[in-house]
Design a protein around this motif. Structure first.
Motif, mmCIF file in Angstrom:
data_model
loop_
_atom_site.group_PDB
_atom_site.id
_atom_site.type_symbol
_atom_site.label_atom_id
_atom_site.label_comp_id
_atom_site.label_asym_id
_atom_site.label_seq_id
_atom_site.Cartn_x
_atom_site.Cartn_y
_atom_site.Cartn_z
ATOM 1 N N GLN A 103 40.107 71.151 101.623
ATOM 2 C CA GLN A 103 39.432 69.602 101.871
ATOM 3 C C GLN A 103 40.440 68.524 101.012
ATOM 4 O OE1 GLN A 103 36.685 69.320 103.705
ATOM 5 N NE2 GLN A 103 36.983 71.492 104.110
ATOM 6 N N PRO A 104 40.385 67.207 101.546
ATOM 7 C CA PRO A 104 41.050 66.810 100.998
ATOM 8 C C PRO A 104 40.800 66.470 99.119
ATOM 9 C CG PRO A 104 40.359 65.537 102.733
ATOM 10 C CD PRO A 104 39.650 66.894 102.578
ATOM 11 N N GLU A 105 39.559 66.608 99.017
ATOM 12 C CA GLU A 105 39.159 66.340 97.481
ATOM 13 C C GLU A 105 40.044 67.291 96.429
ATOM 14 O OE1 GLU A 105 36.614 67.508 99.842
ATOM 15 O OE2 GLU A 105 36.661 65.155 100.607
ATOM 16 N N VAL A 106 40.402 68.626 97.263
ATOM 17 C CA VAL A 106 41.021 69.648 96.037
ATOM 18 C C VAL A 106 42.567 69.514 96.489
ATOM 19 C CG1 VAL A 106 38.757 70.880 96.024
ATOM 20 C CG2 VAL A 106 40.624 71.469 97.667
ATOM 21 N N THR A 120 50.626 69.492 105.131
ATOM 22 C CA THR A 120 50.477 68.338 106.062
ATOM 23 C C THR A 120 49.121 67.985 106.304
ATOM 24 O OG1 THR A 120 52.350 69.738 107.219
ATOM 25 C CG2 THR A 120 51.106 68.101 108.700
ATOM 26 N N ARG A 121 48.765 66.839 106.434
ATOM 27 C CA ARG A 121 47.478 66.445 106.703
ATOM 28 C C ARG A 121 47.187 66.663 108.125
ATOM 29 N NH1 ARG A 121 45.943 61.788 102.825
ATOM 30 N NH2 ARG A 121 46.402 62.896 100.963
ATOM 31 N N THR A 122 45.865 67.432 108.531
ATOM 32 C CA THR A 122 45.554 67.925 109.905
ATOM 33 C C THR A 122 44.338 67.942 109.870
ATOM 34 O OG1 THR A 122 46.067 69.727 111.281
ATOM 35 C CG2 THR A 122 45.495 70.297 109.290
ATOM 36 N N HIS A 145 39.259 72.458 113.259
ATOM 37 C CA HIS A 145 38.137 72.891 114.221
ATOM 38 C C HIS A 145 37.220 73.833 113.630
ATOM 39 C CE1 HIS A 145 39.445 69.558 116.970
ATOM 40 N NE2 HIS A 145 40.635 70.142 116.580
ATOM 41 N N GLY A 146 36.080 73.953 113.777
ATOM 42 C CA GLY A 146 35.181 75.303 113.459
ATOM 43 C C GLY A 146 35.020 75.387 112.088
ATOM 44 N N LEU A 147 35.134 74.544 111.242
ATOM 45 C CA LEU A 147 34.842 74.486 109.664
ATOM 46 C C LEU A 147 33.442 74.476 109.711
ATOM 47 C CD1 LEU A 147 37.416 71.813 108.408
ATOM 48 C CD2 LEU A 147 37.544 74.102 108.066
ATOM 49 N N PRO A 148 32.649 75.201 108.585
ATOM 50 C CA PRO A 148 31.401 75.298 108.517
ATOM 51 C C PRO A 148 30.968 73.703 108.191
ATOM 52 C CG PRO A 148 32.605 76.708 106.900
ATOM 53 C CD PRO A 148 33.750 76.018 107.673
ATOM 54 N N HIS A 149 29.982 73.435 108.489
ATOM 55 C CA HIS A 149 29.330 72.347 108.664
ATOM 56 C C HIS A 149 29.040 71.290 107.434
ATOM 57 C CE1 HIS A 149 27.450 72.230 113.237
ATOM 58 N NE2 HIS A 149 28.824 72.519 113.087
ATOM 59 N N GLU A 150 28.803 72.253 106.260
ATOM 60 C CA GLU A 150 28.657 71.676 104.887
ATOM 61 C C GLU A 150 29.677 71.216 104.238
ATOM 62 O OE1 GLU A 150 29.249 76.109 104.283
ATOM 63 O OE2 GLU A 150 27.982 74.949 105.492
ATOM 64 N N TYR A 151 30.924 71.262 104.875
ATOM 65 C CA TYR A 151 32.237 70.575 104.514
ATOM 66 C C TYR A 151 32.612 69.619 105.289
ATOM 67 C CZ TYR A 151 32.635 75.022 101.933
ATOM 68 O OH TYR A 151 32.221 75.826 100.847
ATOM 69 N N LEU A 152 31.701 68.963 106.203
ATOM 70 C CA LEU A 152 31.846 68.163 107.150
ATOM 71 C C LEU A 152 31.009 66.812 106.854
ATOM 72 C CD1 LEU A 152 32.251 69.800 110.505
ATOM 73 C CD2 LEU A 152 34.203 69.281 108.949
ATOM 74 N N ASP A 153 31.505 65.759 106.795
ATOM 75 C CA ASP A 153 30.875 64.313 106.894
ATOM 76 C C ASP A 153 30.179 64.113 108.190
ATOM 77 O OD1 ASP A 153 32.685 62.770 108.137
ATOM 78 O OD2 ASP A 153 33.646 62.128 106.442
ATOM 79 N N GLN A 154 29.320 63.206 108.332
ATOM 80 C CA GLN A 154 28.672 62.610 109.503
ATOM 81 C C GLN A 154 29.724 62.439 110.817
ATOM 82 O OE1 GLN A 154 26.017 63.973 109.248
ATOM 83 N NE2 GLN A 154 24.442 62.271 109.387
ATOM 84 N N GLY A 155 30.779 61.487 110.347
ATOM 85 C CA GLY A 155 31.707 61.285 111.268
ATOM 86 C C GLY A 155 32.528 62.514 111.805
ATOM 87 N N GLU A 156 32.695 63.446 110.987
ATOM 88 C CA GLU A 156 33.483 64.731 111.458
ATOM 89 C C GLU A 156 32.546 65.586 112.168
ATOM 90 O OE1 GLU A 156 36.609 65.231 107.810
ATOM 91 O OE2 GLU A 156 34.414 65.796 107.225
ATOM 92 N N VAL A 212 30.348 64.623 114.277
ATOM 93 C CA VAL A 212 30.155 63.980 115.615
ATOM 94 C C VAL A 212 31.566 64.245 116.420
ATOM 95 C CG1 VAL A 212 30.261 61.915 117.016
ATOM 96 C CG2 VAL A 212 28.621 62.218 115.202
ATOM 97 N N GLN A 213 32.721 63.919 115.710
ATOM 98 C CA GLN A 213 33.860 64.283 116.194
ATOM 99 C C GLN A 213 34.299 65.817 116.496
ATOM 100 O OE1 GLN A 213 36.699 62.466 113.547
ATOM 101 N NE2 GLN A 213 36.399 60.597 114.497
ATOM 102 N N GLY A 214 33.591 66.594 115.755
ATOM 103 C CA GLY A 214 33.732 68.010 115.852
ATOM 104 C C GLY A 214 35.125 68.569 115.133
ATOM 105 N N ARG A 215 35.575 67.795 114.297
ATOM 106 C CA ARG A 215 36.690 68.177 113.382
ATOM 107 C C ARG A 215 36.670 67.606 112.283
ATOM 108 N NH1 ARG A 215 38.842 64.854 117.471
ATOM 109 N NH2 ARG A 215 39.610 62.937 116.537
ATOM 110 N N GLY A 216 37.431 68.357 111.226
ATOM 111 C CA GLY A 216 37.500 67.778 109.822
ATOM 112 C C GLY A 216 38.727 67.684 109.308
ATOM 113 N N ARG A 217 38.948 66.557 108.535
ATOM 114 C CA ARG A 217 40.201 66.242 107.887
ATOM 115 C C ARG A 217 40.698 67.259 106.723
ATOM 116 N NH1 ARG A 217 37.205 61.784 108.186
ATOM 117 N NH2 ARG A 217 36.456 61.830 105.975
ATOM 118 N N THR A 218 41.517 67.843 107.079
ATOM 119 C CA THR A 218 42.074 69.073 106.089
ATOM 120 C C THR A 218 43.397 68.792 105.681
ATOM 121 O OG1 THR A 218 42.581 70.447 107.721
ATOM 122 C CG2 THR A 218 40.376 70.670 106.732
#
Length: 100
Positions: free
Chosen positions: A11-14, A34-36, A39-50, A52-58
């Motif tokens: 996650q970007p925070e760590v 690399t920032r990427t 897909h398929g991350l556990p929902h507790e690590y995603l914000d609302q926008g992520e 909806v998009q179905g992907r998380g910033r990592t």
């Protein structure tokens, strides 16, 4: 000689803390980050926008390591990043070198 490629998704925070940890390891010679989008991350690590998009910033980090160093490095990462949702996988490294 590097025999394995350890791929980490964090996650970007760590990100900075993980990069600092890797920089402090004497056995680590080469790694990339690399920032990427993941897909398929556990929902507790995603914000609302992520959600909806179905992907998380990592950040994806690839570390070339010797097989003998794998267990110690993973133990250190587990100790310092427990509960952060960090994911990893390890693949064999077929060949590596420098083109001079």
């Amino acid at each position: 000689m590097s025999e394995l490629c350890l791929t980490l998704l964090c996650q970007p925070e760590v990100e900075e803390k993980l990069l600092d940890l890797l920089l402090m390891q004497p056995s680590q010679t080469v790694f990339t980050s690399t920032r990427t989008a993941a897909h398929g991350l556990p929902h507790e690590y995603l914000d609302q926008g992520e959600l909806v998009q179905g992907r998380g910033r990592t950040t994806e980090i690839k570390v070339l390591i010797a097989a003998a160093d794998k267990d110690a490095l993973l133990a250190l990462i587990r100790q310092q990043f427990s509960g952060t949702g960090l994911s990893y996988w390890i693949t064999p490294l077929i060949e590596a070198g420098e083109i001079t």
